[in-house]
Scaffold this motif. Structure first.
Motif, PDB file in Angstrom:
ATOM      1  N   GLU A  16     -64.411  69.049  17.701  1.00  0.00           N
ATOM      2  CA  GLU A  16     -64.751  67.631  17.698  1.00  0.00           C
ATOM      3  C   GLU A  16     -66.160  67.488  18.264  1.00  0.00           C
ATOM      4  OE1 GLU A  16     -61.903  65.132  19.667  1.00  0.00           O
ATOM      5  OE2 GLU A  16     -63.309  63.440  19.776  1.00  0.00           O
ATOM      6  N   VAL A  17     -67.107  67.102  17.426  1.00  0.00           N
ATOM      7  CA  VAL A  17     -68.514  67.085  17.837  1.00  0.00           C
ATOM      8  C   VAL A  17     -69.031  65.678  18.087  1.00  0.00           C
ATOM      9  CG1 VAL A  17     -69.016  69.276  16.697  1.00  0.00           C
ATOM     10  CG2 VAL A  17     -69.286  67.151  15.416  1.00  0.00           C
ATOM     11  N   ILE A  18     -68.398  64.678  17.477  1.00  0.00           N
ATOM     12  CA  ILE A  18     -68.791  63.287  17.679  1.00  0.00           C
ATOM     13  C   ILE A  18     -67.522  62.460  17.869  1.00  0.00           C
ATOM     14  CG2 ILE A  18     -70.010  61.273  16.735  1.00  0.00           C
ATOM     15  CD1 ILE A  18     -71.548  63.169  14.896  1.00  0.00           C
ATOM     16  N   THR A  19     -67.545  61.558  18.837  1.00  0.00           N
ATOM     17  CA  THR A  19     -66.453  60.608  19.027  1.00  0.00           C
ATOM     18  C   THR A  19     -67.024  59.197  18.977  1.00  0.00           C
ATOM     19  OG1 THR A  19     -65.221  62.149  20.425  1.00  0.00           O
ATOM     20  CG2 THR A  19     -64.605  59.833  20.553  1.00  0.00           C
ATOM     21  N   LEU A  20     -66.397  58.350  18.177  1.00  0.00           N
ATOM     22  CA  LEU A  20     -66.783  56.943  18.094  1.00  0.00           C
ATOM     23  C   LEU A  20     -65.719  56.109  18.785  1.00  0.00           C
ATOM     24  CD1 LEU A  20     -67.745  56.844  14.288  1.00  0.00           C
ATOM     25  CD2 LEU A  20     -69.180  57.524  16.223  1.00  0.00           C
TER      26      LEU A  20
ATOM     27  N   LEU B  75     -69.244  39.919  20.746  1.00  0.00           N
ATOM     28  CA  LEU B  75     -69.427  40.467  19.407  1.00  0.00           C
ATOM     29  C   LEU B  75     -69.093  41.954  19.368  1.00  0.00           C
ATOM     30  CD1 LEU B  75     -72.728  38.610  18.407  1.00  0.00           C
ATOM     31  CD2 LEU B  75     -70.379  38.048  17.755  1.00  0.00           C
ATOM     32  N   GLN B  76     -69.082  42.493  18.164  1.00  0.00           N
ATOM     33  CA  GLN B  76     -68.668  43.871  17.938  1.00  0.00           C
ATOM     34  C   GLN B  76     -69.628  44.876  18.576  1.00  0.00           C
ATOM     35  OE1 GLN B  76     -65.860  45.112  16.197  1.00  0.00           O
ATOM     36  NE2 GLN B  76     -65.207  42.987  16.480  1.00  0.00           N
ATOM     37  N   GLU B  77     -69.063  46.001  19.004  1.00  0.00           N
ATOM     38  CA  GLU B  77     -69.857  47.075  19.590  1.00  0.00           C
ATOM     39  C   GLU B  77     -69.161  48.406  19.323  1.00  0.00           C
ATOM     40  OE1 GLU B  77     -72.114  46.813  23.501  1.00  0.00           O
ATOM     41  OE2 GLU B  77     -70.418  48.099  24.075  1.00  0.00           O
ATOM     42  N   LEU B  78     -69.957  49.450  19.190  1.00  0.00           N
ATOM     43  CA  LEU B  78     -69.424  50.792  18.979  1.00  0.00           C
ATOM     44  C   LEU B  78     -70.216  51.767  19.835  1.00  0.00           C
ATOM     45  CD1 LEU B  78     -67.623  52.355  16.375  1.00  0.00           C
ATOM     46  CD2 LEU B  78     -69.876  53.361  16.294  1.00  0.00           C
TER      47      LEU B  78
ATOM     48  N   VAL C  66     -75.734  58.106  15.582  1.00  0.00           N
ATOM     49  CA  VAL C  66     -75.428  56.696  15.846  1.00  0.00           C
ATOM     50  C   VAL C  66     -75.399  55.903  14.540  1.00  0.00           C
ATOM     51  CG1 VAL C  66     -76.152  54.607  17.065  1.00  0.00           C
ATOM     52  CG2 VAL C  66     -76.369  56.826  18.179  1.00  0.00           C
ATOM     53  N   LEU C  67     -76.265  56.235  13.589  1.00  0.00           N
ATOM     54  CA  LEU C  67     -76.234  55.555  12.296  1.00  0.00           C
ATOM     55  C   LEU C  67     -74.945  55.873  11.535  1.00  0.00           C
ATOM     56  CD1 LEU C  67     -79.917  55.800  10.976  1.00  0.00           C
ATOM     57  CD2 LEU C  67     -78.702  53.774  11.792  1.00  0.00           C
TER      58      LEU C  67
ATOM     59  N   PHE D 104     -69.413  53.417   9.975  1.00  0.00           N
ATOM     60  CA  PHE D 104     -67.980  53.215  10.174  1.00  0.00           C
ATOM     61  C   PHE D 104     -67.688  51.799  10.681  1.00  0.00           C
ATOM     62  CE2 PHE D 104     -67.892  57.929  10.324  1.00  0.00           C
ATOM     63  CZ  PHE D 104     -66.910  58.137   9.367  1.00  0.00           C
ATOM     64  N   LEU D 105     -68.518  51.292  11.584  1.00  0.00           N
ATOM     65  CA  LEU D 105     -68.311  49.929  12.078  1.00  0.00           C
ATOM     66  C   LEU D 105     -68.456  48.916  10.948  1.00  0.00           C
ATOM     67  CD1 LEU D 105     -67.817  48.008  14.438  1.00  0.00           C
ATOM     68  CD2 LEU D 105     -70.288  48.023  14.883  1.00  0.00           C
ATOM     69  N   ILE D 106     -69.457  49.088  10.100  1.00  0.00           N
ATOM     70  CA  ILE D 106     -69.661  48.198   8.955  1.00  0.00           C
ATOM     71  C   ILE D 106     -68.479  48.273   7.996  1.00  0.00           C
ATOM     72  CG2 ILE D 106     -71.058  47.914   6.861  1.00  0.00           C
ATOM     73  CD1 ILE D 106     -73.506  48.622   8.623  1.00  0.00           C
ATOM     74  N   ASP D 107     -67.958  49.467   7.783  1.00  0.00           N
ATOM     75  CA  ASP D 107     -66.800  49.626   6.903  1.00  0.00           C
ATOM     76  C   ASP D 107     -65.620  48.803   7.420  1.00  0.00           C
ATOM     77  OD1 ASP D 107     -64.994  50.542   4.978  1.00  0.00           O
ATOM     78  OD2 ASP D 107     -64.503  52.338   6.117  1.00  0.00           O
ATOM     79  N   PHE D 108     -65.297  48.946   8.691  1.00  0.00           N
ATOM     80  CA  PHE D 108     -64.153  48.224   9.244  1.00  0.00           C
ATOM     81  C   PHE D 108     -64.389  46.715   9.249  1.00  0.00           C
ATOM     82  CE2 PHE D 108     -62.603  52.290  10.503  1.00  0.00           C
ATOM     83  CZ  PHE D 108     -61.255  52.123  10.784  1.00  0.00           C
ATOM     84  N   MET D 109     -65.598  46.282   9.514  1.00  0.00           N
ATOM     85  CA  MET D 109     -65.862  44.849   9.624  1.00  0.00           C
ATOM     86  C   MET D 109     -65.849  44.134   8.283  1.00  0.00           C
ATOM     87  SD  MET D 109     -68.838  44.569  12.542  1.00  0.00           S
ATOM     88  CE  MET D 109     -68.950  42.783  12.302  1.00  0.00           C
ATOM     89  N   PHE D 110     -66.305  44.801   7.223  1.00  0.00           N
ATOM     90  CA  PHE D 110     -66.525  44.096   5.969  1.00  0.00           C
ATOM     91  C   PHE D 110     -65.732  44.609   4.771  1.00  0.00           C
ATOM     92  CE2 PHE D 110     -70.492  43.794   8.447  1.00  0.00           C
ATOM     93  CZ  PHE D 110     -70.534  42.414   8.625  1.00  0.00           C
TER      94      PHE D 110
END
Length: 267
Positions: A120-124, A139-142, A241-242, A247-253
């Motif tokens: 596991e190299v990245i955790t969001l 508002l949303q944050e990640l 981070v991008l 992933f945040l955009i996917d979940f939001m929209f």
């Protein structure tokens, strides 16, 4: 996961998830993993993949049969590939059943991004926040960690009456980039682009694109395809981070297939 030829190995991953093979060889569906890069000084372990002349990442969400048949929300899974079609990472959501099916696309989640060694190299980390522009105080944050436990940056939603806007920040909360989406986030018959811009928003330096996948898939599943482009020489941490911003955009929209408000851009 068995269709990808994954082999279980002892490691801290979500229950029921099996990790990818350790060798760079085709999986059962013919997918090739990107060759393992050498270690690089001052680069978080596992992010070496993003330094290999990579200026584009393709993200493909996996179709889940249970969701299609009965509408039961399962943990999302994604392939992350480079421009050559080689798999760079595999991502799996880690949330409990109650949270997924009660909170829907607004749910808090942990997203674990695994390399081809099964590490596991990245955790969001996405906390539970409001997704309405009517509540500017929450508002949303990640948060993006690489490796897990070490924060390398954040994606913060900015209040705006019409546009979806985000700020990409480093681990010290300093603004590095801005992201701006269209006024109406609708993926009907065309791609949807979120522009990655400089902090002063005077020039575009990249793009996060939701790709149109066809009428049937768009209407009846929430399995989405994305493309992320960024400068080749962008700091490797900001590339991570991008990926988190995507992933945040996917979940939001785009997460809730068939939701007419979401498809019309109400967020």
């Amino acid at each position: 996961a068995g269709s990808y030829g994954f082999q279980a190995q002892p490691m801290a991953v979500p229950a029921g998830f099996v990790v990818p093979p350790v060798q760079n060889q085709p999986t059962m569906d013919g997918t090739i993993w990107m060759p393992i890069p050498p270690s690089i000084p001052n680069c978080p372990p596992g992010l070496e993949y993003l330094t290999q002349q990579i200026d584009q990442i393709l993200i493909h969400q996996q179709l889940e049969l249970l969701e299609i048949l009965v509408g039961f929300e399962t943990n999302n899974k994604y392939e992350l590939k480079n421009a050559l079609g080689q798999r760079v990472y595999f991502a799996v959501e880690d949330t409990d059943c109650l949270t997924r099916n009660c909170c829907g696309p607004s749910r808090p989640f942990s997203m674990r991004i695994i390399d081809n060694l099964g590490h596991e190299v990245i955790t969001l980390q996405r906390p539970l926040r409001c997704s309405s522009c009517c509540c500017p105080c929450c508002l949303q944050e990640l948060e993006v960690q690489a490796p897990p436990g070490t924060t390398v940056g954040y994606v913060a939603q900015n209040w705006h009456a019409c546009l979806p806007k985000f700020t990409v920040q480093d681990e010290k909360r300093m603004d590095i980039l801005k992201i701006t989406g269209p006024c109406v986030v609708c993926s009907c018959c065309e791609d949807v682009h979120f522009e990655v811009k400089s902090v002063d928003e005077t020039c575009s330096v990249g793009r996060i694109s939701k790709q149109w996948t066809g009428f049937v898939k768009e209407m009846f599943t929430d399995a989405d395809n994305f493309g992320i482009s960024f400068p080749m020489d962008l700091d490797v941490k900001m590339k991570a981070v991008l990926i988190g911003a995507c992933f945040l955009i996917d979940f939001m929209f785009f997460e809730h297939a068939g939701d007419k408000h979401q498809r019309a851009g109400v967020w």
